[in-house]
Motif scaffolding. Structure first.
Motif, PDB file in Angstrom:
ATOM      1  N   GLU A  59       0.706  -1.352  -0.293  1.00 49.26           N
ATOM      2  CA  GLU A  59      -0.228   0.394   0.120  1.00 49.26           C
ATOM      3  C   GLU A  59       0.917   1.307  -0.098  1.00 49.26           C
ATOM      4  O   GLU A  59       0.324   2.425  -0.561  1.00 49.26           O
ATOM      5  CB  GLU A  59      -0.876  -0.299   1.452  1.00 49.26           C
ATOM      6  N   GLU A  60       1.905   1.167   0.457  1.00 47.38           N
ATOM      7  CA  GLU A  60       3.296   1.899   0.710  1.00 47.38           C
ATOM      8  C   GLU A  60       4.746   1.716   0.032  1.00 47.38           C
ATOM      9  O   GLU A  60       5.060   0.625   0.376  1.00 47.38           O
ATOM     10  CB  GLU A  60       2.954   3.051   1.757  1.00 47.38           C
ATOM     11  N   ASP A  62       8.735   3.323   0.062  1.00 45.83           N
ATOM     12  CA  ASP A  62       9.569   4.486   0.124  1.00 45.83           C
ATOM     13  C   ASP A  62      11.093   3.752  -0.667  1.00 45.83           C
ATOM     14  O   ASP A  62      11.609   3.264   0.700  1.00 45.83           O
ATOM     15  CB  ASP A  62       9.787   5.356   2.182  1.00 45.83           C
TER      16      ASP A  62
END
Length: 92
Positions: A59-60, A62
């Motif tokens: 979902e995310e 980085d």
């Protein structure tokens, strides 16, 4: 993404900056401007959500660091022949 990342050829240690909004890659051997195989190493932190059945989905994401190890021309397979050139109309 950081502009300090560099491309390194395998035959000779050649560094080429990443393309920007004003520049793009070009193979000096065959003139290719559009097709390249890019080998990257990345260190990422991901937020992974597992549904009730155990299926994961990211979902995310980085990107902590990323290094481009090589850029190979898809047309002629040259690895150490990539240069940075201006995009058409970039200075206008």
């Amino acid at each position: 993404m950081s502009d300090s990342r560099r491309l390194e050829g395998t035959a000779a240690t050649m560094t080429v900056p990443l393309p920007t909004a004003e520049t793009r890659w070009r193979c000096t051997l065959c003139g290719n401007l559009t097709r390249f195989d890019v080998t990257r190493s990345s260190k990422v932190v991901e937020y992974v959500h597992l549904d009730l059945a155990g299926e994961p989905s990211v979902e995310e994401r980085d990107v902590v660091s990323e290094t481009i190890e090589s850029v190979r021309c898809r047309w002629c397979n040259a690895v150490d022949q990539v240069e940075l050139v201006d995009r058409p109309g970039a200075g206008s």
